[in-house]
Write an enzyme that holds these catalytic residues in place. Structure first.
Site, PDB file in Angstrom:
ATOM      1  N   GLY A  52       0.852  -1.187   0.000  1.00 51.27           N
ATOM      2  CA  GLY A  52       0.000   0.000   0.000  1.00 51.27           C
ATOM      3  C   GLY A  52       0.884   1.232   0.000  1.00 51.27           C
ATOM      4  O   GLY A  52       1.830   1.321   0.793  1.00 51.27           O
ATOM      5  N   GLU A  54       0.672   4.423   0.903  1.00 48.96           N
ATOM      6  CA  GLU A  54       0.801   5.294   2.076  1.00 48.96           C
ATOM      7  C   GLU A  54       1.422   4.566   3.266  1.00 48.96           C
ATOM      8  O   GLU A  54       2.223   5.140   4.010  1.00 48.96           O
ATOM      9  CB  GLU A  54      -0.559   5.873   2.452  1.00 48.96           C
ATOM     10  CG  GLU A  54      -1.189   6.733   1.345  1.00 48.96           C
ATOM     11  CD  GLU A  54      -1.920   5.916   0.284  1.00 48.96           C
ATOM     12  OE1 GLU A  54      -2.380   6.520  -0.711  1.00 48.96           O
ATOM     13  OE2 GLU A  54      -2.024   4.675   0.431  1.00 48.96           O
ATOM     14  N   TYR A 122      -8.584  -6.768  -6.555  1.00 52.57           N
ATOM     15  CA  TYR A 122      -9.872  -7.176  -6.004  1.00 52.57           C
ATOM     16  C   TYR A 122     -10.135  -6.263  -4.797  1.00 52.57           C
ATOM     17  O   TYR A 122      -9.941  -6.656  -3.651  1.00 52.57           O
ATOM     18  CB  TYR A 122      -9.846  -8.657  -5.605  1.00 52.57           C
ATOM     19  CG  TYR A 122      -9.522  -9.563  -6.774  1.00 52.57           C
ATOM     20  CD1 TYR A 122     -10.532 -10.027  -7.609  1.00 52.57           C
ATOM     21  CD2 TYR A 122      -8.203  -9.906  -7.062  1.00 52.57           C
ATOM     22  CE1 TYR A 122     -10.237 -10.832  -8.707  1.00 52.57           C
ATOM     23  CE2 TYR A 122      -7.900 -10.715  -8.154  1.00 52.57           C
ATOM     24  CZ  TYR A 122      -8.920 -11.171  -8.975  1.00 52.57           C
ATOM     25  OH  TYR A 122      -8.630 -11.957 -10.061  1.00 52.57           O
ATOM     26  N   ARG A 185      -3.371   5.674 -10.929  1.00 52.21           N
ATOM     27  CA  ARG A 185      -3.534   4.264 -11.235  1.00 52.21           C
ATOM     28  C   ARG A 185      -4.599   4.125 -12.324  1.00 52.21           C
ATOM     29  O   ARG A 185      -5.795   4.280 -12.069  1.00 52.21           O
ATOM     30  CB  ARG A 185      -3.961   3.479  -9.993  1.00 52.21           C
ATOM     31  CG  ARG A 185      -2.909   3.433  -8.901  1.00 52.21           C
ATOM     32  CD  ARG A 185      -1.726   2.547  -9.324  1.00 52.21           C
ATOM     33  NE  ARG A 185      -0.787   2.355  -8.229  1.00 52.21           N
ATOM     34  CZ  ARG A 185       0.282   3.115  -7.998  1.00 52.21           C
ATOM     35  NH1 ARG A 185       0.515   4.147  -8.809  1.00 52.21           N
ATOM     36  NH2 ARG A 185       1.087   2.857  -6.998  1.00 52.21           N
ATOM     37  N   ALA A 243      15.116   6.725 -13.911  1.00 49.69           N
ATOM     38  CA  ALA A 243      16.552   6.542 -13.725  1.00 49.69           C
ATOM     39  C   ALA A 243      17.349   7.803 -14.051  1.00 49.69           C
ATOM     40  O   ALA A 243      18.554   7.863 -13.782  1.00 49.69           O
ATOM     41  CB  ALA A 243      17.036   5.385 -14.592  1.00 49.69           C
ATOM     42  N   GLY A 245      16.647  11.115 -12.891  1.00 50.53           N
ATOM     43  CA  GLY A 245      16.829  11.938 -11.691  1.00 50.53           C
ATOM     44  C   GLY A 245      15.527  12.588 -11.286  1.00 50.53           C
ATOM     45  O   GLY A 245      14.450  12.214 -11.753  1.00 50.53           O
ATOM     46  N   GLY A 272       8.602   4.664  -5.838  1.00 50.97           N
ATOM     47  CA  GLY A 272       8.086   6.025  -5.670  1.00 50.97           C
ATOM     48  C   GLY A 272       7.736   6.334  -4.229  1.00 50.97           C
ATOM     49  O   GLY A 272       7.966   7.443  -3.739  1.00 50.97           O
ATOM     50  N   ASP A 273       7.182   5.345  -3.535  1.00 46.22           N
ATOM     51  CA  ASP A 273       6.869   5.528  -2.115  1.00 46.22           C
ATOM     52  C   ASP A 273       8.154   5.722  -1.316  1.00 46.22           C
ATOM     53  O   ASP A 273       8.217   6.555  -0.406  1.00 46.22           O
ATOM     54  CB  ASP A 273       6.119   4.306  -1.576  1.00 46.22           C
ATOM     55  CG  ASP A 273       4.902   3.955  -2.404  1.00 46.22           C
ATOM     56  OD1 ASP A 273       4.279   4.876  -2.957  1.00 46.22           O
ATOM     57  OD2 ASP A 273       4.577   2.759  -2.489  1.00 46.22           O
TER      58      ASP A 273
END
Length: 345
Positions: A52, A54, A122, A185, A243, A245, A272-273
């Site tokens: 997840g 967050e 799901y 998404r 990749a 920057g 990214g998180d």
């Protein structure tokens, strides 16, 4: 404009609950994955993990020494208990997670292929999709310096969209800087429907993270400067270009670009998180913009080199050395052969 230096009023915090530094809010699901390269339809066994956006950010923050709370909703089922146990094991506070007896915990399944991994969600009608603005009303959130959310949440349901709008408009955590990762998404909502909503939420936030390819697909912005023109509201917009920057565009300052170190990519999911968490740690520690971007890259590099959503992290001394490295050392930095315990250039 709120700043991350806000401190809690002790009178607003219930006894026995130490103040949090960062609150994150969003859905976390159980992940089922067969062995690498094994198509799902032929798999006889799957590995169970948790993912997840967050809660990933919260987990990295906690493991880097900061007090993080994850606000969410799970079903009263084994998957929900798995999710809460996993997030808590990372050092994240989970006392603000609501258990919903009438809705299930979300699930997604990975289907490894020869070229890429396909994901099947799901999550329709999940417990987390029933979150609403009341999720941020608890006094235990008082004094949080940062509230972090992503563009996944408003795609889950109308009440979740109301929650995201409440976070950026009504500012339910007084004094907290609002951090927003666009995190579009396409499987949840197409770009033409998501674009105006995500732009509005981002523009009303204080700190925004967005991928360059993501911004181009949503808004047709070809470079970081174009993204900044589209989003004049935030104090800072961070545009990530894989990749290549990342560029931080702060109000009334010149853009700051920091190249990404080279790394052997095992799986890009969660990078990214990790980047957002690293940048937020730099912000909480009052590092300058270059070091914030470097820290984002370094934490993301650990995620890229790992197969899970939450990668193991090296000791802080390892980060310290690279945060202070001269430009001529950083620019050609190659982490593909580095031992996680490496502590020098």
């Amino acid at each position: 404009m709120p700043t991350p230096d806000a401190r809690p009023d002790p009178a607003t915090i219930p006894a026995g609950f130490p103040s949090v530094e960062v609150a994150t809010v969003g859905e976390t699901m159980v992940v089922l994955c067969p062995a690498p390269g094994e198509p799902l339809e032929h798999a006889e066994r799957v590995a169970v993990s948790v993912g997840g956006a967050e809660s990933n950010v919260a987990g990295y923050l906690a493991r880097l020494g900061h007090r993080a709370t994850w606000v969410s909703r799970v079903g009263d089922d084994p998957f929900g208990r798995t999710v809460v146990r996993h997030v808590a094991a990372a050092g994240v506070r989970v006392d603000l997670v609501t258990v919903d007896p009438a809705a299930p915990t979300g699930l997604y399944v990975k289907d490894p292929g020869a070229v890429a991994t396909e994901v099947h969600y799901y999550r329709a009608g999940s417990a987390a999709s029933r979150m609403d603005p009341g999720a941020l009303a608890d006094q235990r959130l008082a004094g949080a310096r940062v509230l972090h959310l992503s563009g996944i949440t408003p795609a889950l349901s109308a009440p979740c969209r109301a929650l995201a709008e409440h976070a950026v408009t009504d500012r339910p955590l007084p004094g907290a800087l609002v951090s927003f990762d666009v995190n579009h998404r396409a499987r949840l909502w197409p770009a033409d429907r998501a674009a105006p909503v995500l732009r509005d939420l981002a523009d009303r936030s204080d700190l925004v993270f967005v991928g360059q390819d993501e911004a181009d697909a949503l808004w047709g912005t070809a470079d970081p400067v174009a993204v900044r023109r589209l989003l004049p509201g935030p104090e800072t917009v961070v545009v990530k270009d894989g990749a290549v920057g990342a560029t931080a565009l702060c109000r009334d300052a010149e853009p700051v670009f920091v190249p990404a170190p080279r790394v052997a990519v095992v799986e890009p999911v969660g990078a990214g998180d990790a980047f957002a968490a690293g940048y937020l740690v730099g912000l909480l520690r009052d590092l300058d913009t270059v070091r914030r971007l470097r820290l984002g890259h370094l934490v993301a590099a650990q995620a890229l080199a790992s197969s899970g959503d939450n990668a193991p992290l090296p000791p802080w001394a390892w980060f310290d050395v690279l945060l202070d490295a001269p430009v001529e050392t950083w620019s050609p930095l190659d982490l593909t052969a580095r031992d996680p315990g490496w502590s020098g250039p």
